[in-house]
Write a protein that holds these residues in place. Sequence first.
Motif, PDB file in Angstrom:
ATOM      1  N   UNK A   1      14.344 -67.219  25.056  1.00 24.68           N
ATOM      2  CA  UNK A   1      14.076 -68.102  23.922  1.00 24.68           C
ATOM      3  C   UNK A   1      15.082 -67.866  22.797  1.00 24.68           C
ATOM      4  N   UNK A   2      15.435 -66.616  22.560  1.00 19.24           N
ATOM      5  CA  UNK A   2      16.400 -66.294  21.506  1.00 19.24           C
ATOM      6  C   UNK A   2      17.767 -66.896  21.814  1.00 19.24           C
ATOM      7  N   UNK A   3      18.212 -66.761  23.043  1.00 24.45           N
ATOM      8  CA  UNK A   3      19.507 -67.321  23.453  1.00 24.45           C
ATOM      9  C   UNK A   3      19.500 -68.843  23.379  1.00 24.45           C
ATOM     10  N   UNK A   4      18.414 -69.452  23.849  1.00 25.24           N
ATOM     11  CA  UNK A   4      18.340 -70.911  23.858  1.00 25.24           C
ATOM     12  C   UNK A   4      18.298 -71.462  22.432  1.00 25.24           C
ATOM     13  N   UNK A   5      17.582 -70.770  21.567  1.00 22.50           N
ATOM     14  CA  UNK A   5      17.518 -71.199  20.163  1.00 22.50           C
ATOM     15  C   UNK A   5      18.912 -71.190  19.542  1.00 22.50           C
ATOM     16  N   UNK A   6      19.681 -70.140  19.810  1.00 20.93           N
ATOM     17  CA  UNK A   6      21.031 -70.040  19.246  1.00 20.93           C
ATOM     18  C   UNK A   6      21.921 -71.170  19.768  1.00 20.93           C
ATOM     19  N   UNK A   7      21.850 -71.442  21.073  1.00 23.98           N
ATOM     20  CA  UNK A   7      22.655 -72.525  21.651  1.00 23.98           C
ATOM     21  C   UNK A   7      22.233 -73.879  21.077  1.00 23.98           C
ATOM     22  N   UNK A   8      20.937 -74.073  20.901  1.00 31.15           N
ATOM     23  CA  UNK A   8      20.419 -75.328  20.340  1.00 31.15           C
ATOM     24  C   UNK A   8      20.900 -75.510  18.901  1.00 31.15           C
ATOM     25  N   UNK A   9      20.912 -74.430  18.143  1.00 33.65           N
ATOM     26  CA  UNK A   9      21.318 -74.527  16.736  1.00 33.65           C
ATOM     27  C   UNK A   9      22.803 -74.855  16.596  1.00 33.65           C
ATOM     28  N   UNK A  10      23.573 -74.633  17.665  1.00 38.17           N
ATOM     29  CA  UNK A  10      24.994 -74.983  17.650  1.00 38.17           C
ATOM     30  C   UNK A  10      25.229 -76.445  18.040  1.00 38.17           C
ATOM     31  N   UNK A  11      24.152 -77.162  18.321  1.00 40.42           N
ATOM     32  CA  UNK A  11      24.278 -78.592  18.599  1.00 40.42           C
ATOM     33  C   UNK A  11      24.402 -78.942  20.071  1.00 40.42           C
ATOM     34  N   UNK A  12      24.197 -77.999  20.962  1.00 33.50           N
ATOM     35  CA  UNK A  12      24.283 -78.275  22.399  1.00 33.50           C
ATOM     36  C   UNK A  12      23.005 -78.995  22.837  1.00 33.50           C
ATOM     37  N   UNK A  13      23.130 -80.271  23.178  1.00 34.51           N
ATOM     38  CA  UNK A  13      21.976 -81.104  23.513  1.00 34.51           C
ATOM     39  C   UNK A  13      21.132 -80.502  24.634  1.00 34.51           C
ATOM     40  N   UNK A  14      21.775 -80.053  25.675  1.00 38.70           N
ATOM     41  CA  UNK A  14      21.045 -79.461  26.805  1.00 38.70           C
ATOM     42  C   UNK A  14      20.149 -78.313  26.325  1.00 38.70           C
ATOM     43  N   UNK A  15      20.673 -77.496  25.426  1.00 41.21           N
ATOM     44  CA  UNK A  15      19.901 -76.375  24.890  1.00 41.21           C
ATOM     45  C   UNK A  15      18.769 -76.858  23.983  1.00 41.21           C
ATOM     46  N   UNK A  16      19.019 -77.914  23.220  1.00 41.88           N
ATOM     47  CA  UNK A  16      17.966 -78.451  22.351  1.00 41.88           C
ATOM     48  C   UNK A  16      16.780 -78.928  23.178  1.00 41.88           C
ATOM     49  N   UNK A  17      17.073 -79.625  24.269  1.00 38.80           N
ATOM     50  CA  UNK A  17      16.012 -80.105  25.159  1.00 38.80           C
ATOM     51  C   UNK A  17      15.261 -78.931  25.790  1.00 38.80           C
ATOM     52  N   UNK A  18      16.022 -77.962  26.288  1.00 40.71           N
ATOM     53  CA  UNK A  18      15.393 -76.822  26.959  1.00 40.71           C
ATOM     54  C   UNK A  18      14.607 -75.948  25.993  1.00 40.71           C
ATOM     55  N   UNK A  19      15.099 -75.823  24.755  1.00 39.02           N
ATOM     56  CA  UNK A  19      14.377 -75.004  23.784  1.00 39.02           C
ATOM     57  C   UNK A  19      13.010 -75.612  23.492  1.00 39.02           C
ATOM     58  N   UNK A  20      12.963 -76.939  23.339  1.00 36.75           N
ATOM     59  CA  UNK A  20      11.661 -77.578  23.104  1.00 36.75           C
ATOM     60  C   UNK A  20      10.763 -77.404  24.328  1.00 36.75           C
ATOM     61  N   UNK A  21      11.322 -77.497  25.517  1.00 38.62           N
ATOM     62  CA  UNK A  21      10.511 -77.246  26.721  1.00 38.62           C
ATOM     63  C   UNK A  21       9.939 -75.833  26.692  1.00 38.62           C
ATOM     64  N   UNK A  22      10.747 -74.871  26.265  1.00 34.24           N
ATOM     65  CA  UNK A  22      10.273 -73.489  26.161  1.00 34.24           C
ATOM     66  C   UNK A  22       9.132 -73.385  25.141  1.00 34.24           C
ATOM     67  N   UNK A  23       9.329 -74.016  23.984  1.00 34.70           N
ATOM     68  CA  UNK A  23       8.292 -73.971  22.952  1.00 34.70           C
ATOM     69  C   UNK A  23       6.999 -74.606  23.447  1.00 34.70           C
ATOM     70  N   UNK A  24       7.115 -75.717  24.144  1.00 34.13           N
ATOM     71  CA  UNK A  24       5.931 -76.386  24.688  1.00 34.13           C
ATOM     72  C   UNK A  24       5.252 -75.553  25.771  1.00 34.13           C
ATOM     73  N   UNK A  25       6.028 -74.681  26.419  1.00 31.67           N
ATOM     74  CA  UNK A  25       5.475 -73.803  27.453  1.00 31.67           C
ATOM     75  C   UNK A  25       4.869 -72.527  26.851  1.00 31.67           C
TER      76      UNK A  25
END
Length: 197
Positions: free
Chosen positions: A121-145
């Motif tokens: 989750x920490x790694x995905x959050x960092x990638x998402x915050x850099x604007x990587x769409x794939x990471x933004x989608x996956x981070x929300x999936x992680x949060x929902x899980x």
Amino acid sequence: MVDPAAKLPPVSVAPLQVVPLYRQDELLDWIEQGRHLKQVKQDRCQLTQDIEARANVMKIPSYQFLWGDMLAWGVCVKPDAEQGVKFLWAAADQGLAPALEQLGRYYWKGILVQKDLLRAETLMREAASQGLLKAQLEWIEMLLAGLGSPLDYEEAYQLLHGAVIGDKALHGRAASLLSRLAARMPANAVARAKAMG
């Protein structure tokens, strides 16, 4: 005496095609599209030594990512997952968003490494915050899980809500994830995230 070779028809030799070293922008594009290993194979592994040098000696993050994946999956080299993951970490430590995302996914799913949901989750959050769409989608999936914290919902919503998505299928997936995340958030937090995104 007549030279026997003089009577042979001329041999046509196809010119060798020199494969130029990958430009940084095209390599990053291939990485984001998941085509980087396919490209190396398509180029018949001609650049393996150059890729290794740029990863190992010059420490260029995109080449560290490429070399790490080549090692992890045995593309043009003998497979060495341990060294491959080390090179992915080297790229992630330099802030390369696709490396952060890939390692986050690996720790989330237990690919090549043991599952570690906090690290994922920490790694995905960092990638998402850099604007990587794939990471933004996956981070929300992680949060929902159930990973992360409800305190992360607003930031995750804001990042994905502000993303420009040209692909219809991805746009629909994003809309669905945002709707599901909004259902877990107070209305004022959703409104703030939309205003900031």
